[in-house]
Design a protein around this motif. Structure first.
Motif, PDB file in Angstrom:
ATOM      1  N   GLY A  95     -28.959 -33.847  -6.179  1.00  0.00           N
ATOM      2  CA  GLY A  95     -29.510 -34.709  -7.236  1.00  0.00           C
ATOM      3  C   GLY A  95     -31.019 -34.505  -7.357  1.00  0.00           C
ATOM      4  O   GLY A  95     -31.553 -34.377  -8.470  1.00  0.00           O
ATOM      5  N   ALA A  96     -31.698 -34.449  -6.199  1.00  0.00           N
ATOM      6  CA  ALA A  96     -33.148 -34.231  -6.219  1.00  0.00           C
ATOM      7  C   ALA A  96     -33.475 -32.848  -6.786  1.00  0.00           C
ATOM      8  O   ALA A  96     -34.455 -32.683  -7.521  1.00  0.00           O
ATOM      9  N   PHE A  97     -32.642 -31.867  -6.460  1.00  0.00           N
ATOM     10  CA  PHE A  97     -32.833 -30.501  -6.980  1.00  0.00           C
ATOM     11  C   PHE A  97     -32.765 -30.516  -8.518  1.00  0.00           C
ATOM     12  O   PHE A  97     -33.626 -29.943  -9.198  1.00  0.00           O
ATOM     13  N   ALA A  98     -31.749 -31.213  -9.054  1.00  0.00           N
ATOM     14  CA  ALA A  98     -31.602 -31.271 -10.521  1.00  0.00           C
ATOM     15  C   ALA A  98     -32.786 -31.991 -11.154  1.00  0.00           C
ATOM     16  O   ALA A  98     -33.328 -31.538 -12.186  1.00  0.00           O
ATOM     17  N   LEU A  99     -33.223 -33.098 -10.533  1.00  0.00           N
ATOM     18  CA  LEU A  99     -34.392 -33.825 -11.048  1.00  0.00           C
ATOM     19  C   LEU A  99     -35.628 -32.941 -11.044  1.00  0.00           C
ATOM     20  O   LEU A  99     -36.427 -32.952 -11.979  1.00  0.00           O
ATOM     21  N   PHE A 100     -35.774 -32.169  -9.968  1.00  0.00           N
ATOM     22  CA  PHE A 100     -36.951 -31.303  -9.816  1.00  0.00           C
ATOM     23  C   PHE A 100     -36.990 -30.266 -10.938  1.00  0.00           C
ATOM     24  O   PHE A 100     -38.022 -30.064 -11.578  1.00  0.00           O
ATOM     25  N   GLN A 101     -35.840 -29.627 -11.190  1.00  0.00           N
ATOM     26  CA  GLN A 101     -35.816 -28.584 -12.243  1.00  0.00           C
ATOM     27  C   GLN A 101     -36.067 -29.199 -13.616  1.00  0.00           C
ATOM     28  O   GLN A 101     -36.792 -28.625 -14.435  1.00  0.00           O
ATOM     29  N   GLY A 102     -35.441 -30.360 -13.861  1.00  0.00           N
ATOM     30  CA  GLY A 102     -35.651 -31.027 -15.151  1.00  0.00           C
ATOM     31  C   GLY A 102     -37.112 -31.410 -15.328  1.00  0.00           C
ATOM     32  O   GLY A 102     -37.704 -31.221 -16.409  1.00  0.00           O
ATOM     33  N   GLY A 103     -37.713 -31.947 -14.263  1.00  0.00           N
ATOM     34  CA  GLY A 103     -39.115 -32.352 -14.328  1.00  0.00           C
ATOM     35  C   GLY A 103     -40.033 -31.172 -14.567  1.00  0.00           C
ATOM     36  O   GLY A 103     -40.968 -31.243 -15.374  1.00  0.00           O
ATOM     37  N   LEU A 104     -39.753 -30.070 -13.887  1.00  0.00           N
ATOM     38  CA  LEU A 104     -40.601 -28.877 -14.033  1.00  0.00           C
ATOM     39  C   LEU A 104     -40.514 -28.339 -15.470  1.00  0.00           C
ATOM     40  O   LEU A 104     -41.533 -28.024 -16.092  1.00  0.00           O
ATOM     41  N   ALA A 105     -39.284 -28.284 -15.983  1.00  0.00           N
ATOM     42  CA  ALA A 105     -39.102 -27.764 -17.350  1.00  0.00           C
ATOM     43  C   ALA A 105     -39.825 -28.664 -18.360  1.00  0.00           C
ATOM     44  O   ALA A 105     -40.528 -28.171 -19.256  1.00  0.00           O
ATOM     45  N   LEU A 106     -39.667 -29.986 -18.201  1.00  0.00           N
ATOM     46  CA  LEU A 106     -40.327 -30.917 -19.129  1.00  0.00           C
ATOM     47  C   LEU A 106     -41.844 -30.758 -19.068  1.00  0.00           C
ATOM     48  O   LEU A 106     -42.516 -30.716 -20.101  1.00  0.00           O
ATOM     49  N   ALA A 107     -42.381 -30.686 -17.850  1.00  0.00           N
ATOM     50  CA  ALA A 107     -43.835 -30.604 -17.685  1.00  0.00           C
ATOM     51  C   ALA A 107     -44.375 -29.308 -18.268  1.00  0.00           C
ATOM     52  O   ALA A 107     -45.343 -29.317 -19.037  1.00  0.00           O
TER      53      ALA A 107
END
Lengths: 135, 139
Positions: A82-94
């Protein structure tokens, strides 16, 4: 190397290439408008700091730190993925939010997700920073 | 530790030491060497820390410790790694001189473009070196 670490290291290497590409274009003086120049510099920083460095270190730490004696040996795998998915989503958004150089909440939302995911990983790793013999 | 790892780690240590020298120069008393461009020193120090030190230290340790191939050579072909080591450090040195030249003395931009190409090529070679070693293993 567990599957999650392999994915984190692979994606960190992809970020390294993308970050180096953006940084190289900026260093070489490829002409971009002033707002895009600042936005690309910030995208370069996010790719190199979070996408490459933080992700690589967390991925390797998840693999190499001492494991728990009882299963699950590396803590909750569901939480880690779950943290991995959040991390990738956050990086892409940023990164994408900044590269577009338009006023938007995407960069702030991305950083929030990145921070949340990193905190979850730190929580998962905290208990594993222990002597090898300790349970 | 294999020779390539040792060279990456030592090059990283030298970069760290150089970055500290740059930081000391930034903290020099006002009026001492006024021609030295602070912006170039700052950018140089950041680049020495992130690319020169961290990237090279991580690459050296990863090449040493990542899962080995079951077949020989266990760490794969080292030649891209040696080439990357050379390109990265030459690119880094060119950047340090070219940025000071440009920001302090109105030098041209093209050496920075050369540095960018060398460093990007080095990053591609580093990824080529490490990518096949990122493998899932049963714990």
């Amino acid at each position: 190397m567990p599957r999650l670490s392999a994915w984190m290291v692979r994606l960190s290497l992809v970020s390294l290439v993308l970050g180096a590409l953006v940084g190289g274009l900026l260093l070489a003086g490829v002409p971009v408008s002033a707002p895009h120049g600042a936005a690309l510099r910030q995208a370069h920083l996010d790719l190199m700091l979070f996408g490459w460095l933080v992700q690589f270190v967390l991925g390797v730490a998840y693999w190499m730190l001492p494991r728990y004696a009882a299963k699950p040996e590396r803590g909750s795998p569901r939480l880690a993925w779950g943290a991995f998915a959040l991390f990738q989503g956050g990086l892409a958004l940023a990164v994408v939010g900044q590269a577009l150089a338009r006023p938007s909440i995407a960069p702030a939302a991305g950083r929030l997700l990145l921070a949340g995911a990193t905190f979850v990983f730190l929580g998962l790793l905290w208990g594993r920073a222990k002597p090898f013999a300790a349970r | 530790m294999p020779p390539l790892s040792r060279w990456f780690v030592k090059a990283g240590f030298i970069s760290l030491a150089l970055a500290l020298v740059f930081e000391l120069l930034l903290a020099r008393p006002r009026g001492l060497w006024p021609a030295l461009p602070d912006a170039a020193l700052h950018l140089g120090a950041v680049h020495l820390l992130t690319v020169g030190w961290l990237l090279q230290l991580i690459t050296g340790v990863a090449y040493w410790m990542f899962p080995r191939h079951p077949t020989a050579p266990p760490r794969g072909d080292a030649r891209p790694g040696w080439l990357a080591l050379g390109l990265l450090n030459v690119g880094l040195l060119i950047r340090l001189f070219a940025e000071s030249w440009r920001l302090g003395f109105g030098g041209p931009r093209w050496p920075l473009a050369v540095s960018a190409v060398l460093q990007f090529a080095a990053v591609l070679l580093l990824v080529q070196l490490l990518w096949p070693r990122v493998r899932e293993m049963r714990s």
